[in-house]
Design a protein around this motif. Structure first.
Motif, PDB file in Angstrom:
ATOM      1  N   SER A  87       0.811  -1.230   0.000  1.00 40.69           N
ATOM      2  CA  SER A  87       0.000   0.000   0.000  1.00 40.69           C
ATOM      3  C   SER A  87       0.841   1.275   0.000  1.00 40.69           C
ATOM      4  O   SER A  87       0.366   2.336  -0.377  1.00 40.69           O
ATOM      5  CB  SER A  87      -0.929   0.017   1.213  1.00 40.69           C
TER       6      SER A  87
ATOM      7  N   ILE B 202       1.615   3.598  -5.526  1.00 42.60           N
ATOM      8  CA  ILE B 202       0.239   3.160  -5.759  1.00 42.60           C
ATOM      9  C   ILE B 202      -0.500   4.279  -6.486  1.00 42.60           C
ATOM     10  O   ILE B 202      -0.464   5.438  -6.054  1.00 42.60           O
ATOM     11  CB  ILE B 202      -0.487   2.898  -4.422  1.00 42.60           C
TER      12      ILE B 202
ATOM     13  N   THR C 101      -4.240   5.307  -7.839  1.00 42.80           N
ATOM     14  CA  THR C 101      -5.677   5.016  -7.906  1.00 42.80           C
ATOM     15  C   THR C 101      -6.259   5.799  -9.078  1.00 42.80           C
ATOM     16  O   THR C 101      -6.248   7.033  -9.081  1.00 42.80           O
ATOM     17  CB  THR C 101      -6.366   5.415  -6.592  1.00 42.80           C
TER      18      THR C 101
ATOM     19  N   SER D 287      -2.154  -4.937  -9.758  1.00 43.40           N
ATOM     20  CA  SER D 287      -3.056  -4.060  -9.011  1.00 43.40           C
ATOM     21  C   SER D 287      -3.051  -4.513  -7.551  1.00 43.40           C
ATOM     22  O   SER D 287      -2.597  -5.617  -7.228  1.00 43.40           O
ATOM     23  CB  SER D 287      -4.465  -4.093  -9.592  1.00 43.40           C
ATOM     24  N   LEU D 288      -3.568  -3.643  -6.685  1.00 39.57           N
ATOM     25  CA  LEU D 288      -3.568  -3.952  -5.257  1.00 39.57           C
ATOM     26  C   LEU D 288      -4.294  -5.271  -4.975  1.00 39.57           C
ATOM     27  O   LEU D 288      -3.939  -6.001  -4.049  1.00 39.57           O
ATOM     28  CB  LEU D 288      -4.237  -2.792  -4.500  1.00 39.57           C
TER      29      LEU D 288
ATOM     30  N   ARG E 159      -6.442   0.193  -8.670  1.00 39.77           N
ATOM     31  CA  ARG E 159      -5.310   0.694  -7.875  1.00 39.77           C
ATOM     32  C   ARG E 159      -4.068  -0.042  -8.349  1.00 39.77           C
ATOM     33  O   ARG E 159      -3.875  -1.213  -8.021  1.00 39.77           O
ATOM     34  CB  ARG E 159      -5.517   0.385  -6.386  1.00 39.77           C
TER      35      ARG E 159
ATOM     36  N   VAL F  95      -0.170  -1.062  -8.626  1.00 38.85           N
ATOM     37  CA  VAL F  95       1.076  -1.116  -7.854  1.00 38.85           C
ATOM     38  C   VAL F  95       2.186  -1.030  -8.896  1.00 38.85           C
ATOM     39  O   VAL F  95       2.422  -1.980  -9.637  1.00 38.85           O
ATOM     40  CB  VAL F  95       1.181  -2.439  -7.062  1.00 38.85           C
TER      41      VAL F  95
END
Ligand SMILES: Cc1ncc(COP(=O)(O)O)c(C=O)c1O
Length: 444
Positions: free
Chosen positions: A227, A375, A377, A401-402, A418, A420
């Protein structure tokens, strides 16, 4: 001429095994000073392009092309991808080959014969001392060299802890969700079940931690993976309170704690409570993961068992590698390497943020300006993540993605994209290209 010679080896025009003229001959042929040729030969030998035998000439090195593909333009790790944003690797072309080679020569010249015997399983005293100094100075770790253990990366530190805790009857360990799947996999291999625990904006959520009943929890407080948040001061204190109240252990994985671009990094949690925190890190992000070198510091009550595990596992890490890293640190080369990477990665992060703003207006980049990944979004219209990733993939961009790191994705995460984005190993030009390709693929 140094660059021309390097390019000739790289491109294969000078085949491996080719013997080069003596420096005197080449200098005469080219009409340059002999010193210039000698310097070029030495530099390219240090970089691994050439080999030389004492008084026996200079050859083109054998493994160069396989080991060193197009130095600045990294081969993607995802086969077939034009741009690879998958996080986890530093820029391997920044590996300090010349300084490393010089340290290796120095070490081989100075190590006495007896030092090549079985090492202390804790690691060479010289390296443990260098590490203690480095970790205290850079990360605020309470580091007595007697308590530093040299290991082959955070991975081995995790496995060692897993075995020791299992032998003490521990059968479950809390892991961050989202988090790196490696933590869970390594504890599972030691017979300890990972229990995914949720995060909030400040770090690992304390309520669910208390309710879970675990007494050991693995964390990445300086820069949570993936995160990107740093645990708040309050959450760090709460975590330590929890550890006291259950007589538990917090494992601190400080995998990229050296890299922070907007201010000095937050010090290690271990510095606040060395008897309730086990601290681990490695050179995987600062030098290269292939070196397999790292460190582990544990509370006094665990030292003996962890050292005995390390001994029965592999009798200690390779001596020459340890002496080399010690010398590298003692001479300031490690700090120099960190400064060099810091400059490159800060620039790449800025390029990434700018490119996202240009091609995906309204994108929010979250997490602290640190480490090797960020990250992003994206605005709601680009979701859901599965569709976005499939289109990016079709356009030749490997990205995560997350949701790829979450055991239990929150409702919102199934809809909103989101990303990464690992940027450290990608050149600025490639970063721009990758973002542009993704935008083209999803009609941004
Ligand atoms: C969260 C985290 N910890 C640790 C590591 C590195 O482990 P090691 O030091 O064994 O290379 C990684 C590698 O990507 C990671 O993502």
């Amino acid at each position: 001429m140094q660059a021309a010679l390097r390019e000739a080896v790289r491109s294969g025009r000078l085949a491996p095994g080719t013997r080069l003229p003596s420096s005197r001959e080449l200098a005469a042929d080219l009409g340059v000073s002999r010193g210039l040729v000698t310097e070029a030969y030495e530099q390219l030998t240090a970089e691994g392009y050439l080999r030389s035998g004492r008084g026996a000439g200079t050859w083109v090195g054998g493994a160069v092309r396989a080991a060193h593909p197009r130095a600045r333009d990294l081969a993607p790790r995802s086969p077939g991808a034009r741009v690879d944003f998958v996080p986890g690797t530093p820029d391997l072309s920044l590996f300090p080959r010349a300084a490393w080679a010089a340290a290796q020569r120095g070490v081989l010249a100075e190590l006495p014969h007896h030092a090549l015997g079985y090492p202390d399983p804790r690691g060479l005293p010289r390296l443990r001392t260098a590490l203690a100094e480095l970790l205290a100075r850079r990360r605020g770790v309470v580091a007595d060299p007697e308590r530093v253990l040299v290991v082959s990366g955070v991975a081995q530190a995790t496995t060692l802890l897993g075995f020791v805790l299992h032998a003490r009857g521990v059968r479950a360990v809390g892991v961050e969700d989202p988090g790196t799947p490696e933590h869970g996999a390594l504890y599972t291999s030691a017979g300890v079940r990972p229990v995914p625990l949720p995060l909030d904006d400040e770090g690992l959520a304390i309520g669910p931690l208390r309710e879970s009943g675990v007494r050991v929890v693995v964390t990445t407080p300086a820069h949570q993976f993936p995160s990107g948040i740093a645990y708040s001061a309050r959450r760090r204190a709460e975590l330590l309170d929890w550890a006291h109240s259950v007589d538990g252990l917090v494992v601190e994985d400080d995998y990229d704690g050296d890299f922070r671009y907007d201010r000095a990094p937050v010090g290690a949690l271990q510095g606040l409570d060395p008897e309730h925190v086990a601290y681990t890190g490695s050179v995987s992000k600062s030098l290269a993961p292939g070196l397999r070198l790292g460190w582990l510091l544990v509370p006094a009550s665990l030292v003996e068992e962890v050292v005995e595990r390390k001994r029965t596992m592999d009798l200690g890490n390779p001596v020459v590698d340890q002496a080399l890293l010690a010398r590298f640190m003692e001479r300031g080369d490690y700090d120099r390497q960190l400064r060099r990477c810091q400059r490159a990665y800060k620039e790449r992060r800025d390029v990434l943020v700018d490119a996202l703003e240009e091609h995906f207006p309204g994108t929010q980049v979250s997490g602290i300006a640190a480490g090797l990944h960020a990250i992003a979004t994206l605005p709601g219209r680009y979701g859901p993540p599965a569709r976005f990733l499939a289109r990016a993939d079709a356009a030749g961009v490997a990205v995560r993605s997350l949701t790829d790191y979450a055991q239990t994705p929150a409702g919102e995460e199934r809809v909103v994209v989101r990303l990464v984005l690992g940027y450290a190993h990608v050149s600025p030009a490639r970063i721009r290209e990758g973002v542009r390709l993704m935008a083209g693929a999803v009609g941004a």
